[in-house]
Scaffold this active site. Structure first.
Site, PDB file in Angstrom:
ATOM      1  N   ASN A  22      54.662  16.093  56.711  1.00 33.49           N
ATOM      2  CA  ASN A  22      54.081  16.596  57.962  1.00 33.49           C
ATOM      3  C   ASN A  22      52.816  15.840  58.371  1.00 33.49           C
ATOM      4  OD1 ASN A  22      55.917  18.567  58.610  1.00 33.49           O
ATOM      5  ND2 ASN A  22      54.910  20.141  57.387  1.00 33.49           N
ATOM      6  N   HIS A  23      52.556  15.838  59.666  1.00 29.83           N
ATOM      7  CA  HIS A  23      51.305  15.345  60.234  1.00 29.83           C
ATOM      8  C   HIS A  23      50.547  16.537  60.816  1.00 29.83           C
ATOM      9  CE1 HIS A  23      52.434  10.839  60.911  1.00 29.83           C
ATOM     10  NE2 HIS A  23      52.972  11.313  59.807  1.00 29.83           N
TER      11      HIS A  23
END
Length: 226
Positions: free
Chosen positions: A94-95
């Site tokens: 994830n970012h």
């Protein structure tokens, strides 16, 4: 079962369990429990992976974003069959999404990368049940959960929970059929043959390889097989 041929299971501690007629071992087929040593990955016995590219690092090949000590885990059951190109995309991929940009600036800053990892929301563990067949280049997204006996078609993209003994395909993956009727699925989960001793499995492997749940149930109740 005919007694003219003795059935045995491969040694679950062998690295390359597939033996060609000439006696050589196939280097592309590995028992994952023998080639993965990663604190966040658990793999059950007899689960194999086939990859003609012969990866140097099987953990990184299958779960490229799952770093040691990550907050989530990858758990794979027994007797699973995993084809080349399968990837488990864990939540560590994830970012940050709360800011104006999703660019992970802190990843490139040694002083901030630790805090960056801690700031990401904890993802759910990825769980693969027993006796699942995952086809070539299928992708399992963060927190995917496969029940036991699930078949995943090639290049399917799997999210969420997949029921026991379902066949899924597509992007996003959808259940296209169930392998057995609900009463049979309940009985198979109750029997849980994947937990039996290798000796018991070998004795009635001819029934496990067939589709007659009632016959397998009757044979399982024979205490002489214990």
């Amino acid at each position: 079962m005919p007694d003219d041929k003795r059935v045995t299971l491969p040694d679950p501690r062998s690295r390359n369990p597939l033996v060609f007629p000439g006696g050589t071992h196939d280097p592309a087929t590995v028992f994952l429990s023998e080639v993965i040593d990663h604190p966040n990955i658990d793999v059950g016995d007899w689960t194999y992976y086939n990859d003609r590219s012969l990866p140097d690092d099987y953990a990184e090949t299958l779960a490229p974003y799952l770093y040691p000590g990550a907050p989530e885990r990858l758990n794979i059951g027994r007797f699973c069959q995993i084809a080349q190109g399968v990837q488990f995309i864990t939540a560590t991929a994830n970012h940050p999404m709360a800011g104006i940009s999703t660019y992970p600036f802190a990843v490139f800053d040694r002083d901030r990368i630790g805090g960056y990892r801690d700031s990401l929301p904890r993802g759910r563990d990825t769980k693969i049940g027993h006796d699942c067949w995952i086809g070539r280049e299928a992708m399992l997204m963060p927190g995917a959960e496969l029940g036991c006996g699930v078949i995943v078609a090639a290049r399917a993209v799997v999210r969420g929970k997949i029921p026991d003994f379902a066949v899924v395909a597509g992007n996003p993956a959808r259940v296209i059929r169930m392998r057995f009727e609900p009463p049979e699925i309940s009985k198979l989960l109750e029997i849980a043959w994947w937990y039996w001793t290798p000796e018991k499995i070998a004795k009635i492997l001819h029934l496990i390889e067939q589709g007659d749940v009632a016959a397998l149930t009757r044979c399982n109740e024979d205490r002489a097989l214990e």
